[in-house]
Every structure is written in structure tokens, then in C-alpha cells.
Design a protein around this motif. Sequence first.
Motif, PDB file in Angstrom:
ATOM      1  N   MET A   1       0.845  -1.183   0.000  1.00  0.00           N
ATOM      2  CA  MET A   1       0.000   0.000   0.000  1.00  0.00           C
ATOM      3  C   MET A   1       0.884   1.237   0.000  1.00  0.00           C
ATOM      4  O   MET A   1       1.864   1.306   0.746  1.00  0.00           O
ATOM      5  CB  MET A   1      -0.916  -0.012   1.235  1.00  0.00           C
ATOM      6  CG  MET A   1      -1.711   1.270   1.407  1.00  0.00           C
ATOM      7  SD  MET A   1      -2.864   1.190   2.805  1.00  0.00           S
ATOM      8  CE  MET A   1      -4.153   0.171   2.102  1.00  0.00           C
ATOM      9  N   LYS A   2       0.526   2.197  -0.864  1.00  0.00           N
ATOM     10  CA  LYS A   2       1.280   3.448  -0.925  1.00  0.00           C
ATOM     11  C   LYS A   2       0.308   4.613  -0.835  1.00  0.00           C
ATOM     12  O   LYS A   2      -0.714   4.637  -1.527  1.00  0.00           O
ATOM     13  CB  LYS A   2       2.083   3.520  -2.219  1.00  0.00           C
ATOM     14  CG  LYS A   2       3.036   4.710  -2.263  1.00  0.00           C
ATOM     15  CD  LYS A   2       3.972   4.614  -3.442  1.00  0.00           C
ATOM     16  CE  LYS A   2       4.951   5.766  -3.477  1.00  0.00           C
ATOM     17  NZ  LYS A   2       5.801   5.838  -2.286  1.00  0.00           N
ATOM     18  N   VAL A   3       0.623   5.567   0.023  1.00  0.00           N
ATOM     19  CA  VAL A   3      -0.211   6.744   0.267  1.00  0.00           C
ATOM     20  C   VAL A   3       0.618   7.976  -0.044  1.00  0.00           C
ATOM     21  O   VAL A   3       1.741   8.117   0.454  1.00  0.00           O
ATOM     22  CB  VAL A   3      -0.690   6.784   1.733  1.00  0.00           C
ATOM     23  CG1 VAL A   3      -1.550   8.001   1.988  1.00  0.00           C
ATOM     24  CG2 VAL A   3      -1.436   5.504   2.085  1.00  0.00           C
ATOM     25  N   SER A   4       0.070   8.856  -0.877  1.00  0.00           N
ATOM     26  CA  SER A   4       0.823  10.044  -1.298  1.00  0.00           C
ATOM     27  C   SER A   4      -0.023  11.295  -1.142  1.00  0.00           C
ATOM     28  O   SER A   4      -1.093  11.417  -1.750  1.00  0.00           O
ATOM     29  CB  SER A   4       1.265   9.920  -2.761  1.00  0.00           C
ATOM     30  OG  SER A   4       2.050   8.771  -2.965  1.00  0.00           O
ATOM     31  N   GLY A   5       0.432  12.214  -0.304  1.00  0.00           N
ATOM     32  CA  GLY A   5      -0.152  13.544  -0.189  1.00  0.00           C
ATOM     33  C   GLY A   5      -1.620  13.566   0.176  1.00  0.00           C
ATOM     34  O   GLY A   5      -2.380  14.371  -0.382  1.00  0.00           O
ATOM     35  N   VAL A   6      -2.031  12.745   1.135  1.00  0.00           N
ATOM     36  CA  VAL A   6      -3.451  12.678   1.504  1.00  0.00           C
ATOM     37  C   VAL A   6      -3.822  13.825   2.446  1.00  0.00           C
ATOM     38  O   VAL A   6      -3.209  14.019   3.491  1.00  0.00           O
ATOM     39  CB  VAL A   6      -3.786  11.316   2.144  1.00  0.00           C
ATOM     40  CG1 VAL A   6      -5.119  11.370   2.882  1.00  0.00           C
ATOM     41  CG2 VAL A   6      -3.830  10.235   1.074  1.00  0.00           C
ATOM     42  N   HIS A   7      -4.849  14.573   2.030  1.00  0.00           N
ATOM     43  CA  HIS A   7      -5.412  15.668   2.830  1.00  0.00           C
ATOM     44  C   HIS A   7      -6.884  15.371   3.088  1.00  0.00           C
ATOM     45  O   HIS A   7      -7.582  14.827   2.226  1.00  0.00           O
ATOM     46  CB  HIS A   7      -5.324  16.998   2.074  1.00  0.00           C
ATOM     47  CG  HIS A   7      -3.923  17.517   1.922  1.00  0.00           C
ATOM     48  ND1 HIS A   7      -3.455  18.596   2.632  1.00  0.00           N
ATOM     49  CD2 HIS A   7      -2.896  17.098   1.131  1.00  0.00           C
ATOM     50  CE1 HIS A   7      -2.195  18.840   2.277  1.00  0.00           C
ATOM     51  NE2 HIS A   7      -1.836  17.945   1.366  1.00  0.00           N
ATOM     52  N   HIS A   8      -7.360  15.779   4.274  1.00  0.00           N
ATOM     53  CA  HIS A   8      -8.800  15.698   4.542  1.00  0.00           C
ATOM     54  C   HIS A   8      -9.166  16.704   5.627  1.00  0.00           C
ATOM     55  O   HIS A   8      -8.386  16.947   6.552  1.00  0.00           O
ATOM     56  CB  HIS A   8      -9.208  14.295   4.981  1.00  0.00           C
ATOM     57  CG  HIS A   8     -10.685  14.065   4.876  1.00  0.00           C
ATOM     58  ND1 HIS A   8     -11.315  13.873   3.666  1.00  0.00           N
ATOM     59  CD2 HIS A   8     -11.663  14.040   5.821  1.00  0.00           C
ATOM     60  CE1 HIS A   8     -12.609  13.712   3.869  1.00  0.00           C
ATOM     61  NE2 HIS A   8     -12.844  13.815   5.172  1.00  0.00           N
ATOM     62  N   ALA A  37      -6.284  13.028  16.601  1.00  0.00           N
ATOM     63  CA  ALA A  37      -5.175  13.331  15.678  1.00  0.00           C
ATOM     64  C   ALA A  37      -5.516  12.988  14.231  1.00  0.00           C
ATOM     65  O   ALA A  37      -4.809  13.419  13.318  1.00  0.00           O
ATOM     66  CB  ALA A  37      -3.915  12.585  16.107  1.00  0.00           C
ATOM     67  N   GLY A  38      -6.579  12.208  14.019  1.00  0.00           N
ATOM     68  CA  GLY A  38      -6.960  11.846  12.650  1.00  0.00           C
ATOM     69  C   GLY A  38      -6.673  10.403  12.297  1.00  0.00           C
ATOM     70  O   GLY A  38      -6.739  10.023  11.125  1.00  0.00           O
ATOM     71  N   LYS A  39      -6.379   9.580  13.286  1.00  0.00           N
ATOM     72  CA  LYS A  39      -6.009   8.187  13.024  1.00  0.00           C
ATOM     73  C   LYS A  39      -7.156   7.414  12.369  1.00  0.00           C
ATOM     74  O   LYS A  39      -6.962   6.703  11.381  1.00  0.00           O
ATOM     75  CB  LYS A  39      -5.590   7.497  14.324  1.00  0.00           C
ATOM     76  CG  LYS A  39      -4.430   8.159  15.042  1.00  0.00           C
ATOM     77  CD  LYS A  39      -3.996   7.382  16.271  1.00  0.00           C
ATOM     78  CE  LYS A  39      -5.100   7.165  17.287  1.00  0.00           C
ATOM     79  NZ  LYS A  39      -5.619   8.431  17.854  1.00  0.00           N
ATOM     80  N   SER A  40      -8.360   7.534  12.941  1.00  0.00           N
ATOM     81  CA  SER A  40      -9.507   6.799  12.380  1.00  0.00           C
ATOM     82  C   SER A  40      -9.865   7.322  10.996  1.00  0.00           C
ATOM     83  O   SER A  40     -10.247   6.549  10.109  1.00  0.00           O
ATOM     84  CB  SER A  40     -10.714   6.904  13.319  1.00  0.00           C
ATOM     85  OG  SER A  40     -10.456   6.226  14.541  1.00  0.00           O
ATOM     86  N   THR A  41      -9.730   8.631  10.794  1.00  0.00           N
ATOM     87  CA  THR A  41      -9.973   9.205   9.467  1.00  0.00           C
ATOM     88  C   THR A  41      -8.993   8.626   8.458  1.00  0.00           C
ATOM     89  O   THR A  41      -9.370   8.249   7.339  1.00  0.00           O
ATOM     90  CB  THR A  41      -9.838  10.743   9.506  1.00  0.00           C
ATOM     91  OG1 THR A  41     -10.832  11.285  10.377  1.00  0.00           O
ATOM     92  CG2 THR A  41      -9.993  11.341   8.115  1.00  0.00           C
ATOM     93  N   LEU A  42      -7.738   8.527   8.852  1.00  0.00           N
ATOM     94  CA  LEU A  42      -6.731   7.958   7.959  1.00  0.00           C
ATOM     95  C   LEU A  42      -7.075   6.516   7.601  1.00  0.00           C
ATOM     96  O   LEU A  42      -7.009   6.126   6.423  1.00  0.00           O
ATOM     97  CB  LEU A  42      -5.353   8.019   8.623  1.00  0.00           C
ATOM     98  CG  LEU A  42      -4.202   7.367   7.851  1.00  0.00           C
ATOM     99  CD1 LEU A  42      -4.016   8.033   6.491  1.00  0.00           C
ATOM    100  CD2 LEU A  42      -2.912   7.413   8.665  1.00  0.00           C
ATOM    101  N   LEU A  46      -7.742   4.789   3.997  1.00  0.00           N
ATOM    102  CA  LEU A  46      -6.943   3.662   3.514  1.00  0.00           C
ATOM    103  C   LEU A  46      -7.820   2.480   3.115  1.00  0.00           C
ATOM    104  O   LEU A  46      -7.507   1.750   2.177  1.00  0.00           O
ATOM    105  CB  LEU A  46      -5.948   3.216   4.588  1.00  0.00           C
ATOM    106  CG  LEU A  46      -4.888   4.228   5.023  1.00  0.00           C
ATOM    107  CD1 LEU A  46      -3.901   3.594   5.986  1.00  0.00           C
ATOM    108  CD2 LEU A  46      -4.156   4.819   3.827  1.00  0.00           C
ATOM    109  N   SER A  47      -8.930   2.280   3.825  1.00  0.00           N
ATOM    110  CA  SER A  47      -9.814   1.145   3.535  1.00  0.00           C
ATOM    111  C   SER A  47     -10.761   1.429   2.375  1.00  0.00           C
ATOM    112  O   SER A  47     -11.455   0.529   1.909  1.00  0.00           O
ATOM    113  CB  SER A  47     -10.622   0.778   4.774  1.00  0.00           C
ATOM    114  OG  SER A  47     -11.544   1.798   5.106  1.00  0.00           O
ATOM    115  N   GLY A  48     -10.815   2.687   1.921  1.00  0.00           N
ATOM    116  CA  GLY A  48     -11.710   3.044   0.827  1.00  0.00           C
ATOM    117  C   GLY A  48     -13.085   3.477   1.280  1.00  0.00           C
ATOM    118  O   GLY A  48     -13.951   3.781   0.454  1.00  0.00           O
ATOM    119  N   GLU A  49     -13.298   3.547   2.594  1.00  0.00           N
ATOM    120  CA  GLU A  49     -14.601   3.959   3.117  1.00  0.00           C
ATOM    121  C   GLU A  49     -14.836   5.460   2.943  1.00  0.00           C
ATOM    122  O   GLU A  49     -15.966   5.910   2.811  1.00  0.00           O
ATOM    123  CB  GLU A  49     -14.683   3.587   4.601  1.00  0.00           C
ATOM    124  CG  GLU A  49     -15.982   3.949   5.272  1.00  0.00           C
ATOM    125  CD  GLU A  49     -15.975   3.698   6.767  1.00  0.00           C
ATOM    126  OE1 GLU A  49     -16.892   4.186   7.441  1.00  0.00           O
ATOM    127  OE2 GLU A  49     -15.049   3.015   7.262  1.00  0.00           O
TER     128      GLU A  49
END
Length: 201
Positions: A1-8, A37-42, A46-49
Motif C-alpha cells: 500500500m502506498k499513500v501520497s499527499g493525503v489531505h482531509h 489526531a486523525g487516526k480513524s480518518t486515515l 486507507l480502507s476506501g470507506e
Amino acid sequence: MKVSGVHHAYRRKPVLRGVDLSLERGVLAGVVGENGAGKSTLLRILSGELRPDRGVVTHRGQIGSCPQQAVLNPALTGRQHLNLFRSAYRLPGLGRAEELVDVLGFGDCLDGLVGELSGGTRQKLNLTLALMHDPDVLLLDEPYQGFDWETYLRFWDLTGQLRDEGRSVLVVSHLAPDVERLDELWHLADGVLHAGKRVAA
């Protein structure tokens, strides 16, 4: 899995401000951060939800996600949940689920209504549902809440076995878990995931 520049952001309040993450095969990793801190949002991203406002998430293979709040129907039994998910995953049988139930030690609770189970037993069911289709990537949000000590140790044995089988496991918690069990550990603060630290060979 690769995550790049995720903002929310929620109602223009930034939560994630450019998260970058790379989770390789056969890695057991952790993300820690304070409440809010945003852990659950992250993890939802990541899961696509949840769709990020900006950024890209790419992955190979199937994902298993175990949210902090178990999405279970209190009017159904544990066994009924297993059968529902077996149908949803299009599995031929419950062999893997039964293995996980045995490992986590709650087989005697499967025929009780979920609404009458303890929080720890509901979490065991939650974890089993996330794993019963043998995902390549497993995302876990505070996965050991309510576990007794023996189950806590079984949980780490299980995640270590998954890592050794070449799967990728990401454990998110507000407290640093047993860091010696992890390959990598990141810290989420101010909307940024700080550079991964290698904590095991």
C-alpha cells in the motif's frame, strides 16, 4: 500500500495535511497519535470507506479492515455474522473463520446474541470478520480494546504470523503498542505522519 499527499478536512477544519505512507509486504507496522489526531480518518481513507480531499492511495490485493467501533447487529448471533460475511466474501466455507475463532478463544459464545456479549468478545468477532477472507493488507483501529491479557498475547501472535506469511498489517492506537513487536512505527501529529522509524530487524 502506498499513500501520497493525503489531505482531509471536516467543515474546513484540516485533519490530515499531506500524509505519506508506504506499507510493504510482510511488514507489521504501527501508527500512534493522540485522540483526535486523525487516526480513524486515515484508516477510513486507507480502507476506501472515505475519499480524501486530495491525495492518492494505491494498493494491491484484498483489504481487511477492523474499525474501532465494531459494526455488528446486536439482534444476530456471532455465527449468523460469520455466515453473512461468508456470503459477502463469496467464501466456500467457514474454515478460516473457525480457525480464527479457535485462536481468539470465543467459540462458546458464537450462538449468543451479539448484543449480550462483552465488549472484548465483540471485538474478537470484529477481528475475525476482518480476517476471514485472508486479506493481503489488514488495517486495525485500536484492535485489542477490551481484550484480556491472554487474548492480547494471542492477538500479537496472530499478527506476527500474518506478517511472516507475507501480509501487511497496520495497527493504529492512541498509545504506543508493544513496539518491539513492530517492524515500523509512525507518529501522526498536526495532520502529518512523521517519518517511519525502523524498530525491528
